[in-house]
Design a protein around this motif. Structure first.
Motif, PDB file in Angstrom:
ATOM      1  N   HIS A   2      -3.996 -36.423   4.980  1.00 12.30           N
ATOM      2  CA  HIS A   2      -4.781 -37.121   6.002  1.00 12.30           C
ATOM      3  C   HIS A   2      -4.668 -36.414   7.349  1.00 12.30           C
ATOM      4  O   HIS A   2      -5.671 -36.184   8.033  1.00 12.30           O
ATOM      5  CB  HIS A   2      -4.310 -38.568   6.116  1.00 12.30           C
ATOM      6  N   ILE A   3      -3.448 -36.062   7.733  1.00 11.44           N
ATOM      7  CA  ILE A   3      -3.239 -35.395   9.018  1.00 11.44           C
ATOM      8  C   ILE A   3      -3.874 -34.010   9.008  1.00 11.44           C
ATOM      9  O   ILE A   3      -4.510 -33.591   9.985  1.00 11.44           O
ATOM     10  CB  ILE A   3      -1.731 -35.305   9.329  1.00 11.44           C
ATOM     11  N   LEU A   4      -3.715 -33.274   7.919  1.00  9.27           N
ATOM     12  CA  LEU A   4      -4.322 -31.942   7.818  1.00  9.27           C
ATOM     13  C   LEU A   4      -5.834 -32.020   8.006  1.00  9.27           C
ATOM     14  O   LEU A   4      -6.425 -31.235   8.754  1.00  9.27           O
ATOM     15  CB  LEU A   4      -3.998 -31.321   6.461  1.00  9.27           C
ATOM     16  N   ARG A   5      -6.469 -32.958   7.311  1.00  7.29           N
ATOM     17  CA  ARG A   5      -7.925 -33.096   7.415  1.00  7.29           C
ATOM     18  C   ARG A   5      -8.335 -33.487   8.827  1.00  7.29           C
ATOM     19  O   ARG A   5      -9.310 -32.961   9.361  1.00  7.29           O
ATOM     20  CB  ARG A   5      -8.424 -34.151   6.435  1.00  7.29           C
ATOM     21  N   HIS A   6      -7.585 -34.416   9.418  1.00  6.67           N
ATOM     22  CA  HIS A   6      -7.931 -34.883  10.758  1.00  6.67           C
ATOM     23  C   HIS A   6      -7.848 -33.752  11.781  1.00  6.67           C
ATOM     24  O   HIS A   6      -8.657 -33.689  12.717  1.00  6.67           O
ATOM     25  CB  HIS A   6      -7.004 -36.030  11.164  1.00  6.67           C
ATOM     26  N   LEU A   7      -6.890 -32.851  11.603  1.00  3.90           N
ATOM     27  CA  LEU A   7      -6.718 -31.732  12.535  1.00  3.90           C
ATOM     28  C   LEU A   7      -7.485 -30.485  12.081  1.00  3.90           C
ATOM     29  O   LEU A   7      -7.364 -29.425  12.693  1.00  3.90           O
ATOM     30  CB  LEU A   7      -5.237 -31.405  12.685  1.00  3.90           C
ATOM     31  N   ARG A   8      -8.264 -30.616  11.014  1.00  2.00           N
ATOM     32  CA  ARG A   8      -9.113 -29.546  10.489  1.00  2.00           C
ATOM     33  C   ARG A   8      -8.309 -28.315  10.068  1.00  2.00           C
ATOM     34  O   ARG A   8      -8.723 -27.177  10.266  1.00  2.00           O
ATOM     35  CB  ARG A   8     -10.194 -29.173  11.518  1.00  2.00           C
ATOM     36  N   ILE A   9      -7.155 -28.574   9.502  1.00  2.00           N
ATOM     37  CA  ILE A   9      -6.375 -27.517   8.856  1.00  2.00           C
ATOM     38  C   ILE A   9      -6.760 -27.560   7.385  1.00  2.00           C
ATOM     39  O   ILE A   9      -6.288 -28.409   6.626  1.00  2.00           O
ATOM     40  CB  ILE A   9      -4.868 -27.735   9.051  1.00  2.00           C
ATOM     41  N   ARG A  15       8.404 -41.500   9.574  1.00  2.49           N
ATOM     42  CA  ARG A  15       8.413 -40.531  10.678  1.00  2.49           C
ATOM     43  C   ARG A  15       7.600 -39.272  10.371  1.00  2.49           C
ATOM     44  O   ARG A  15       7.526 -38.371  11.201  1.00  2.49           O
ATOM     45  CB  ARG A  15       9.849 -40.130  11.023  1.00  2.49           C
ATOM     46  N   LEU A  16       6.997 -39.220   9.201  1.00  2.08           N
ATOM     47  CA  LEU A  16       6.276 -38.024   8.794  1.00  2.08           C
ATOM     48  C   LEU A  16       5.182 -37.610   9.788  1.00  2.08           C
ATOM     49  O   LEU A  16       5.123 -36.432  10.175  1.00  2.08           O
ATOM     50  CB  LEU A  16       5.695 -38.225   7.401  1.00  2.08           C
ATOM     51  N   PRO A  17       4.301 -38.519  10.262  1.00  2.00           N
ATOM     52  CA  PRO A  17       3.288 -38.094  11.245  1.00  2.00           C
ATOM     53  C   PRO A  17       3.900 -37.546  12.526  1.00  2.00           C
ATOM     54  O   PRO A  17       3.439 -36.529  13.061  1.00  2.00           O
ATOM     55  CB  PRO A  17       2.493 -39.381  11.513  1.00  2.00           C
ATOM     56  N   GLU A  18       4.944 -38.200  13.005  1.00  3.71           N
ATOM     57  CA  GLU A  18       5.611 -37.744  14.234  1.00  3.71           C
ATOM     58  C   GLU A  18       6.158 -36.328  14.073  1.00  3.71           C
ATOM     59  O   GLU A  18       5.944 -35.456  14.935  1.00  3.71           O
ATOM     60  CB  GLU A  18       6.751 -38.708  14.571  1.00  3.71           C
ATOM     61  N   LEU A  19       6.855 -36.089  12.962  1.00  5.73           N
ATOM     62  CA  LEU A  19       7.470 -34.781  12.745  1.00  5.73           C
ATOM     63  C   LEU A  19       6.421 -33.718  12.451  1.00  5.73           C
ATOM     64  O   LEU A  19       6.583 -32.547  12.812  1.00  5.73           O
ATOM     65  CB  LEU A  19       8.483 -34.868  11.610  1.00  5.73           C
ATOM     66  N   PHE A  20       5.332 -34.102  11.810  1.00  4.23           N
ATOM     67  CA  PHE A  20       4.245 -33.172  11.525  1.00  4.23           C
ATOM     68  C   PHE A  20       3.637 -32.671  12.830  1.00  4.23           C
ATOM     69  O   PHE A  20       3.439 -31.463  13.023  1.00  4.23           O
ATOM     70  CB  PHE A  20       3.185 -33.873  10.673  1.00  4.23           C
TER      71      PHE A  20
END
Length: 219
Positions: free
Chosen positions: A20-27, A147-152
């Protein structure tokens, strides 16, 4: 009336949160070798049509490919390594990203924390955080799923701040496969404005470096 917590938080696995985070940041570029403890992450990736996974036959190739994306486009790419030999193979190629100041994100899996700390001699167990400390700007083992989103985001900030370089997250099997409640605000946090400006500047810098290197090699 919907529960307020359902509006601000969502349940998903650690692997789904990573994607989800990768897609949101376009990685969108991911390189690695399909393997056991990374299976939850590969499953989450398989559900995304807008992300491209490139399989390799040796994890070092994954790090070289991710470094190539950073050098040629200025964008961050992800390389993956399984616990034990896979993570060691990945590390062997991050030296180039470290020496050339390329922002690469490396993710390794590891055995469950219960048999890692203190170490009990589990199959293919390695202390990835200690191994990667010498060839990355920042390394961290995720021990709390929430804490995964924070550390990512911390990893990406470290990769792009100051002198760019590779960063590393070690995500144990129970975090990738476990289900946790995540804040929607943390999952959908945008790139800071300073990063958006810095990426094209770095792309120009690496292109100039590549031209100079090619000219020197031709002499």
């Amino acid at each position: 009336m919907p529960d307020h917590d359902d509006l601000t938080h969502v349940s998903m696995t650690g692997a789904e949160a990573v994607v989800h985070i990768l897609r949101h940041l376009r990685i969108t570029e991911v390189f690695g070798l399909a393997s056991g403890k990374l299976s939850p992450l590969f499953k989450a990736l398989s559900a995304c049509d807008d992300m491209r996974f490139t399989g390799v036959r040796h994890e070092a190739s994954a790090a070289f490919m991710a470094s190539g994306i950073a050098a040629s486009t200025g964008r961050i790419a992800l390389c993956l390594g399984e616990t034990g030999p896979g993570g060691l193979n990945l590390l062997s190629a991050l030296g180039g990203a470290w020496a050339n100041h390329l922002p690469v994100l490396a993710i390794t899996s590891s055995n469950p924390s219960a048999i890692m700390h203190p170490h009990r001699g589990g199959f293919s167990s390695t202390d990835n955080e200690a191994l990667y400390r010498q060839l990355t700007k920042w390394t961290c083992r995720v021990t709390i799923g929430e804490r995964l989103p924070e550390l990512f985001h911390r990893a990406l900030r470290e990769a792009l701040s100051g002198r760019p370089g590779p960063v590393h997250l070690d995500i144990p099997a129970e975090i990738l496969g476990g289900t946790f409640r995540y804040s929607r605000a943390e999952l959908d946090a945008p790139w800071p404005a300073s990063w958006a400006v810095r990426l094209p500047l770095m792309r120009g810098m690496w292109r100039r470096w590549s031209i100079c290197y090619a000219m020197q090699s031709a002499l």
